[in-house]
Design an enzyme around this catalytic site. Structure first.
Site, PDB file in Angstrom:
ATOM      1  N   ASP A  67       0.627  -1.166   0.407  1.00  0.00           N
ATOM      2  CA  ASP A  67       0.098  -0.188   0.076  1.00  0.00           C
ATOM      3  C   ASP A  67       1.078   0.974   0.182  1.00  0.00           C
ATOM      4  OD1 ASP A  67      -2.019   1.603   0.425  1.00  0.00           O
ATOM      5  OD2 ASP A  67      -2.277   1.633   2.209  1.00  0.00           O
ATOM      6  N   ASP A  69      -0.264   5.100   1.105  1.00  0.00           N
ATOM      7  CA  ASP A  69      -0.208   5.783   1.694  1.00  0.00           C
ATOM      8  C   ASP A  69      -0.021   5.118   3.312  1.00  0.00           C
ATOM      9  OD1 ASP A  69      -1.048   8.356   0.481  1.00  0.00           O
ATOM     10  OD2 ASP A  69      -2.399   7.450  -0.207  1.00  0.00           O
ATOM     11  N   GLU A 113     -14.150   9.463  -3.401  1.00  0.00           N
ATOM     12  CA  GLU A 113     -15.102   9.338  -2.369  1.00  0.00           C
ATOM     13  C   GLU A 113     -15.320   9.201  -0.665  1.00  0.00           C
ATOM     14  OE1 GLU A 113     -13.464   6.051  -6.113  1.00  0.00           O
ATOM     15  OE2 GLU A 113     -13.088   7.167  -4.251  1.00  0.00           O
ATOM     16  N   LYS A 144      -8.184  16.537  -7.977  1.00  0.00           N
ATOM     17  CA  LYS A 144      -7.404  17.261  -8.475  1.00  0.00           C
ATOM     18  C   LYS A 144      -6.427  18.538  -8.307  1.00  0.00           C
ATOM     19  CE  LYS A 144      -6.057  18.903 -13.561  1.00  0.00           C
ATOM     20  NZ  LYS A 144      -6.845  19.035 -14.597  1.00  0.00           N
ATOM     21  N   SER A 183      -3.025   1.057  -3.890  1.00  0.00           N
ATOM     22  CA  SER A 183      -2.853   1.946  -3.440  1.00  0.00           C
ATOM     23  C   SER A 183      -4.558   2.619  -4.503  1.00  0.00           C
ATOM     24  CB  SER A 183      -2.030   3.391  -3.592  1.00  0.00           C
ATOM     25  OG  SER A 183      -2.676   4.376  -2.441  1.00  0.00           O
TER      26      SER A 183
END
Length: 304
Positions: A67, A69, A113, A144, A183
């Site tokens: 992963d 983060d 999300e 973004k 990720s």
């Protein structure tokens, strides 16, 4: 385990664990018992290894999957959260995610999300559009900008790699084990971490599966299944390193072994299905685990 590896794993060894030839390490058994309040607890009993084998004879993992983060870098509190708040401020939104709130929001995988779930629960700010389609575009634009702000932090090297990450990646690459990062974060942000903090030489030999590359994000196993398929490896021969309960669920649902390295936000989460738990990977003299440990993990010598 390799030289200098300390056995501080929370998820411990079965009786008669197999240890490396010539290594004098203490092994442990986890014993469950009930305290006076009826709660189940764990007690550790130290013991010497009862069986010795040649670790070099064990097959290597086919892939080591990370992963990003919380595993490569502890980014959430002082990286992503700060960048979200800066993006909110730039857009004129009266929204600020404090440390405690963001910890709760991390239960939703994916930044777009996460924002959508938050606004659906608390109410959409006046400055946001009214229709579902326009809100989706607004969230994409906001995310973004957040990613750009986050990448600026990475480029300034304000967030360091976690201990042991570069070392174990080098071990894997040297031994021909495929390495990838899987990720829910934006692909550009993940690439910035891999390129900027691990260096171009390592980055060229690693694969990245991130962001919207799959339709369903963790805890769905889609990203890990995609990684295994793309890399041409067997899911049962993959070892995943995660830091969160949703990441663990994704790895196990994909049929992979999973080691958890706790991060700032996930230290108190439940990891009952993890194959091993550590505070970090570690560099000498505080190495917590290495590629040899991953090899033995696949042979079911280490269990939860």
């Amino acid at each position: 385990m390799g030289g200098g590896v300390t056995s501080s794993c929370n998820f411990l060894l079965r009786p008669n664990p197999i240890c490396c030839t010539g290594k004098q390490i203490s092994c442990f058994t986890r014993i469950q018992f009930h305290n006076g309040n009826g709660h189940r607890s764990a007690k550790l009993r130290s013991r010497r290894s009862a069986k010795v084998v040649n670790c070099a004879a064990l097959p290597l993992p086919e892939a080591l999957l990370f992963d990003c983060d919380g595993v490569l870098v502890d980014t959430e509190r002082d990286g992503h959260r700060v960048s979200f708040n800066e993006a909110f401020q730039e857009k004129g939104l009266n929204v600020s995610w404090d440390v405690e709130l963001y910890g709760e929001l991390l239960k939703t995988g994916g930044g777009k999300e996460r924002m959508t779930a938050y606004f659906n629960k608390t109410g959409w700010p006046d400055a946001t559009p009214n229709t579902e389609g326009e809100r989706k575009e607004f969230i994409a634009s906001l995310h973004k900008r957040k990613t750009e702000l986050f990448m600026s932090l990475i480029e300034k090297r304000l967030l360091p790699l976690r201990p042991g990450v570069a070392r174990i990646i080098d071990e894997a690459l040297t031994d021909g084990v495929k390495v990838a990062v899987c990720s829910t974060s934006n692909e550009k942000a993940v690439s910035a971490i891999v390129q900027g903090l691990l260096g171009s030489e390592r980055a060229q030999r690693m694969s990245i599966f991130a962001g919207d590359i799959v339709p369903r994000k963790k805890p769905d196993p889609a990203i890990y299944i995609l990684a295994a398929t793309t890399l041409g490896v067997n899911t049962s021969r993959c070892v995943v390193i995660e830091d969160s309960a949703i990441g663990l669920a994704a790895a196990k649902a994909a049929g992979m072994k999973c080691i958890v390295t706790k991060s700032g936000y996930t230290a108190e989460e439940e990891f009952d299905k993890a194959d091993a738990i550590f505070d970090y990977i570690g560099d000498p003299p505080n190495v917590q685990f290495d590629l040899e440990f991953c090899k033995k993990l696949l042979e079911k010598q280490y269990v939860s």
